[in-house]
Design an enzyme around this catalytic site. Sequence first.
Site, PDB file in Angstrom:
ATOM      1  N   LYS A  82       0.858  -1.187   0.000  1.00 16.93           N
ATOM      2  CA  LYS A  82       0.000   0.000   0.000  1.00 16.93           C
ATOM      3  C   LYS A  82       0.894   1.236   0.000  1.00 16.93           C
ATOM      4  O   LYS A  82       1.808   1.366   0.832  1.00 16.93           O
ATOM      5  CB  LYS A  82      -0.880  -0.029   1.244  1.00 16.93           C
TER       6      LYS A  82
HETATM    7  C1  E4P Z   1      -8.362   2.028   3.673  1.00 16.19           C
HETATM    8  O1  E4P Z   1      -7.544   1.293   3.199  1.00 16.19           O
HETATM    9  C2  E4P Z   1      -8.170   2.731   4.941  1.00 16.19           C
HETATM   10  O2  E4P Z   1      -7.444   1.894   5.808  1.00 16.19           O
HETATM   11  C3  E4P Z   1      -9.455   3.066   5.648  1.00 16.19           C
HETATM   12  O3  E4P Z   1     -10.578   2.677   4.912  1.00 16.19           O
HETATM   13  C4  E4P Z   1      -9.499   4.413   6.239  1.00 16.19           C
HETATM   14  O4  E4P Z   1     -10.732   4.593   6.872  1.00 16.19           O
HETATM   15  P1  E4P Z   1     -11.007   5.729   7.960  1.00 16.19           P
HETATM   16  O5  E4P Z   1     -11.280   6.997   7.240  1.00 16.19           O
HETATM   17  O6  E4P Z   1     -12.200   5.234   8.695  1.00 16.19           O
HETATM   18  O7  E4P Z   1      -9.768   5.802   8.831  1.00 16.19           O
END
Ligand code: E4P
Length: 223
Positions: free
Chosen positions: A83
């Site tokens: 990522k």
């Molecule tokens: C996606 O890969 C992220 O980890 C995640 O969806 C972020 O979500 P949040 O805005 O609830 O922290």
Amino acid sequence: MKFFVDTADTAEIKALAASGLLDGVTTNPSLIAKSGRKILDVVAEICALVEGPVSAEVAATDYDGMMREAAVLRAIASNVTVKLPLTPDGLRACKALTGEGVMTNVTLCFSSAQALLAAKAGATFVSPFVGRLDDIGQDGMELIADIMQIFGNYAALTTEVLVASIRHPIHLIQAAKMGAHVATLPPAVLRQLYHHPLTDKGLAGFLADWAKTGQTIAPPAGA
Ligand code: E4P
């Protein structure tokens, strides 16, 4: 549509994977911090629980650092998806890793122009954050609609739209109506999907009527 769970809590992942309906997992540095564990240990454990893609995020912000960290992360298991943040260095690393056959997830996407860049960099997944856009008074789902329309214009773009920062089931249903490829859901939202009061009421009624029959479902005597 693929369902990923957005957590680094391995107990939650194990329980949710037992359904057979879990297609992958996403983590991020905040979720790893929340787990209180070492990233390499957590990601290895998750990869053993789930066959599908498991996103593990780099913490470096420069290209060389990202590539060094990506080498460590991808060595954990074959289903690790590296990522990367949606920055010039992140996209450069995405392009290089894609060329090496590594799965990538370009994260922190907040515009369709950014999504298009991630697709051009060959990302396996691009993660637009719908909830965080809603939080600042912009329509997160409108972004998904725009990205789906744009990607739909170019058959050569193979990047899957991974809807992230989902806050409730309505986000998921809207994303599914738009044909988004993947949704990553917090465990609580994933569990919410199962429930409807009429299902509970209906089941209670069926069980009460069944009990009145005195029957059991078992092989016939002598079988
Ligand atoms: C996606 O890969 C992220 O980890 C995640 O969806 C972020 O979500 P949040 O805005 O609830 O922290």
